[in-house]
Structures are given as structure tokens and as C-alpha cells.
Design a protein around this motif. Structure first.
Motif, PDB file in Angstrom:
ATOM      1  N   ILE A 167      -1.516  20.519  -9.600  1.00  0.00           N
ATOM      2  CA  ILE A 167      -0.173  19.627  -7.936  1.00  0.00           C
ATOM      3  C   ILE A 167      -1.205  19.239  -7.108  1.00  0.00           C
ATOM      4  N   SER A 168      -2.450  19.471  -7.009  1.00  0.00           N
ATOM      5  CA  SER A 168      -2.876  19.149  -6.059  1.00  0.00           C
ATOM      6  C   SER A 168      -3.859  17.472  -6.673  1.00  0.00           C
ATOM      7  N   LYS A 169      -3.886  17.491  -7.382  1.00  0.00           N
ATOM      8  CA  LYS A 169      -4.243  15.988  -8.333  1.00  0.00           C
ATOM      9  C   LYS A 169      -3.213  14.960  -8.432  1.00  0.00           C
ATOM     10  N   VAL A 170      -2.073  16.281  -8.464  1.00  0.00           N
ATOM     11  CA  VAL A 170      -0.994  14.895  -8.246  1.00  0.00           C
ATOM     12  C   VAL A 170      -0.761  15.147  -6.612  1.00  0.00           C
ATOM     13  N   ASP A 171      -1.063  15.294  -5.017  1.00  0.00           N
ATOM     14  CA  ASP A 171      -0.736  15.215  -4.597  1.00  0.00           C
ATOM     15  C   ASP A 171      -1.324  14.179  -4.524  1.00  0.00           C
ATOM     16  N   GLU A 172      -2.928  14.647  -4.655  1.00  0.00           N
ATOM     17  CA  GLU A 172      -3.742  13.545  -4.086  1.00  0.00           C
ATOM     18  C   GLU A 172      -3.170  11.914  -5.057  1.00  0.00           C
ATOM     19  N   LEU A 173      -3.185  11.939  -5.910  1.00  0.00           N
ATOM     20  CA  LEU A 173      -2.607  10.811  -6.650  1.00  0.00           C
ATOM     21  C   LEU A 173      -1.079   9.207  -5.300  1.00  0.00           C
ATOM     22  N   LEU A 174      -0.409  11.091  -5.344  1.00  0.00           N
ATOM     23  CA  LEU A 174       0.643  10.326  -4.835  1.00  0.00           C
ATOM     24  C   LEU A 174      -0.102   9.746  -3.638  1.00  0.00           C
ATOM     25  N   ASN A 175      -0.598  10.553  -2.432  1.00  0.00           N
ATOM     26  CA  ASN A 175      -0.830   9.863  -1.494  1.00  0.00           C
ATOM     27  C   ASN A 175      -1.454   8.425  -1.400  1.00  0.00           C
ATOM     28  N   THR A 176      -2.502   8.691  -3.024  1.00  0.00           N
ATOM     29  CA  THR A 176      -4.118   7.116  -2.882  1.00  0.00           C
ATOM     30  C   THR A 176      -2.637   5.969  -2.614  1.00  0.00           C
ATOM     31  N   LEU A 177      -1.544   6.622  -4.026  1.00  0.00           N
ATOM     32  CA  LEU A 177      -0.245   5.730  -3.982  1.00  0.00           C
ATOM     33  C   LEU A 177       0.374   4.581  -3.035  1.00  0.00           C
ATOM     34  N   LEU A 178       0.727   5.680  -2.031  1.00  0.00           N
ATOM     35  CA  LEU A 178       1.701   5.532  -0.949  1.00  0.00           C
ATOM     36  C   LEU A 178       0.415   4.862  -0.197  1.00  0.00           C
ATOM     37  N   GLU A 179      -0.885   5.064   0.488  1.00  0.00           N
ATOM     38  CA  GLU A 179      -1.838   4.849   1.511  1.00  0.00           C
ATOM     39  C   GLU A 179      -1.716   3.260   0.234  1.00  0.00           C
ATOM     40  N   HIS A 180      -2.638   2.608  -0.778  1.00  0.00           N
ATOM     41  CA  HIS A 180      -2.925   1.655  -1.432  1.00  0.00           C
ATOM     42  C   HIS A 180      -1.394   0.767  -1.350  1.00  0.00           C
ATOM     43  N   THR A 181       0.180   0.825  -1.580  1.00  0.00           N
ATOM     44  CA  THR A 181       1.012   0.342  -1.250  1.00  0.00           C
ATOM     45  C   THR A 181       1.464  -0.223   0.306  1.00  0.00           C
ATOM     46  N   LYS A 182       0.686   0.590   1.253  1.00  0.00           N
ATOM     47  CA  LYS A 182       1.604   0.075   2.844  1.00  0.00           C
ATOM     48  C   LYS A 182       0.352  -0.943   2.990  1.00  0.00           C
ATOM     49  N   GLU A 183      -0.778  -0.568   2.249  1.00  0.00           N
ATOM     50  CA  GLU A 183      -2.181  -1.930   2.825  1.00  0.00           C
ATOM     51  C   GLU A 183      -1.579  -2.863   1.561  1.00  0.00           C
ATOM     52  N   HIS A 184      -1.393  -2.755   0.482  1.00  0.00           N
ATOM     53  CA  HIS A 184      -0.807  -4.327   0.216  1.00  0.00           C
ATOM     54  C   HIS A 184      -0.119  -4.325   0.457  1.00  0.00           C
ATOM     55  N   PHE A 185       1.307  -4.634   0.835  1.00  0.00           N
ATOM     56  CA  PHE A 185       2.515  -4.804   1.630  1.00  0.00           C
ATOM     57  C   PHE A 185       2.109  -5.388   3.012  1.00  0.00           C
ATOM     58  N   ALA A 186       1.190  -4.525   3.738  1.00  0.00           N
ATOM     59  CA  ALA A 186       0.329  -4.846   4.918  1.00  0.00           C
ATOM     60  C   ALA A 186      -0.397  -6.967   4.864  1.00  0.00           C
ATOM     61  N   GLU A 224      12.274  -6.048   2.065  1.00  0.00           N
ATOM     62  CA  GLU A 224      11.961  -5.145   0.855  1.00  0.00           C
ATOM     63  C   GLU A 224      10.544  -4.375   0.588  1.00  0.00           C
ATOM     64  N   HIS A 225       9.853  -4.516   1.618  1.00  0.00           N
ATOM     65  CA  HIS A 225       8.567  -3.855   1.514  1.00  0.00           C
ATOM     66  C   HIS A 225       8.749  -2.274   2.171  1.00  0.00           C
ATOM     67  N   ILE A 226       9.027  -2.884   3.412  1.00  0.00           N
ATOM     68  CA  ILE A 226       9.885  -1.998   4.618  1.00  0.00           C
ATOM     69  C   ILE A 226      10.878  -0.596   3.661  1.00  0.00           C
ATOM     70  N   ARG A 227      12.116  -1.218   2.530  1.00  0.00           N
ATOM     71  CA  ARG A 227      13.114  -0.179   1.526  1.00  0.00           C
ATOM     72  C   ARG A 227      12.435   1.201   1.531  1.00  0.00           C
ATOM     73  N   VAL A 228      10.763   0.095  -0.208  1.00  0.00           N
ATOM     74  CA  VAL A 228      10.495   0.738  -0.572  1.00  0.00           C
ATOM     75  C   VAL A 228       9.638   1.786  -0.374  1.00  0.00           C
ATOM     76  N   ILE A 229       8.429   1.440   0.474  1.00  0.00           N
ATOM     77  CA  ILE A 229       8.235   2.342   1.188  1.00  0.00           C
ATOM     78  C   ILE A 229       8.564   3.429   1.978  1.00  0.00           C
ATOM     79  N   ASN A 230       9.601   3.537   2.522  1.00  0.00           N
ATOM     80  CA  ASN A 230      10.709   4.705   2.738  1.00  0.00           C
ATOM     81  C   ASN A 230      11.324   5.035   1.313  1.00  0.00           C
ATOM     82  N   GLU A 231      11.466   4.770   0.604  1.00  0.00           N
ATOM     83  CA  GLU A 231      11.820   5.464  -0.650  1.00  0.00           C
ATOM     84  C   GLU A 231      10.908   5.759  -1.309  1.00  0.00           C
ATOM     85  N   MET A 232       9.332   5.681  -1.263  1.00  0.00           N
ATOM     86  CA  MET A 232       8.608   6.760  -2.031  1.00  0.00           C
ATOM     87  C   MET A 232       8.118   7.758  -1.021  1.00  0.00           C
ATOM     88  N   LYS A 233       7.963   7.520   0.203  1.00  0.00           N
ATOM     89  CA  LYS A 233       7.960   8.473   1.268  1.00  0.00           C
ATOM     90  C   LYS A 233       9.451   9.914   1.256  1.00  0.00           C
TER      91      LYS A 233
END
Length: 137
Positions: free
Chosen positions: A40-59, A79-88
Motif C-alpha cells: 500500500i505504501s508503494k501504491v500511495d507513493e506512486l499515486l502521489n508522484t503521478l498526481l504531482e507529475h500530472t499537475k506539473e505536466h499540465f501547468a 480538460e486538464h482541470i477536470r482530469v486533475i480533479n477526477e484523479m484527486k
């Protein structure tokens, strides 16, 4: 697993590189979810990394669109805002339920389908416009 060879390419190389990084993270997530014992901790870490990467990607894409006064920026950004909100929302549900199927369905299904479509449509047009104004970095 997403084969990077099948990833759509756009006219602006920096965008292609960021898309490949995103695919690497999604593939790592898929590998983690495939392990017999879920860490679970690895999944948590990957999800956080993916979310941060995606935010930076879109920005970064949005900054590029602003620099060249891309006419469809608001639609693309929406569309970026929608997907970030969905991911969160999915990550928040994961934190409550710890249901790996939820992550599989969204991140390895819905999100990948969206990413491919988004690259083939909005990102392709955006990259062509950016390249016309900035060159193909």
C-alpha cells in the motif's frame, strides 16, 4: 502495460518526453498492482508522484499555450482541470477503501484511454500551434 512505441507523437518534442514519463509512471503503477502482495505504501507513493507529475505536466503545457496565445487554451485547460480533479477524487477514495480495483479501473483504464485521446486531439493541435510559433523543441 502501455507500449511507448504506440504512444502518439506530437510536433513539440518536450510534450512527447513528458507523455513518456507519464506512461512510465502508469506502467510502474500497473507493476505494483500486479504484485501478489500489495504494498500500500508503494501504491500511495506512486499515486502521489503521478498526481504531482500530472499537475506539473499540465501547468507546463498551459504556460506554453499562454506564451503563444493559443486560441483554444481555455478549453484545453478546462480538460486538464477536470482530469486533475477526477484523479484527486479517485486517490481520496483509494485512501478510504484501499481497493486496488478502483485504481486499476481508473488509472489503468479510464485515464489511459483519456490520455491517448487527449494526445491525439488537443495535444496534437496545441503542439502544432506551439511549433509554428516557437519551433519544435
Amino acid at each position: 502495460m502501455i507500449d511507448k512505441e504506440r504512444l502518439p507523437q506530437v510536433a513539440y518534442q518536450v510534450m512527447n518526453e513528458v507523455h513518456e514519463e507519464e506512461v512510465d509512471l502508469l506502467n510502474r503503477l500497473e507493476n505494483e498492482l500486479s504484485d501478489e502482495v500489495l504494498d500500500i505504501s508503494k501504491v500511495d507513493e506512486l499515486l502521489n508522484t503521478l498526481l504531482e507529475h500530472t499537475k506539473e505536466h499540465f501547468a507546463n503545457e498551459e504556460r506554453l499555450m499562454q506564451e503563444v496565445f493559443f486560441p483554444a487554451m481555455m478549453m484545453h485547460q478546462g480538460e486538464h482541470i477536470r482530469v486533475i480533479n477526477e484523479m484527486k477524487m479517485v486517490v481520496n477514495r483509494w485512501e478510504l477503501t484501499r481497493d486496488p480495483e478502483l485504481i486499476r479501473e481508473y488509472f489503468l483504464g479510464t485515464l489511459i484511454e483519456w490520455l491517448m485521446l487527449h494526445i491525439n486531439t488537443m495535444d496534437t493541435i496545441t503542439a502544432q500551434f506551439i511549433t509554428m510559433h516557437k519551433g519544435g523543441h
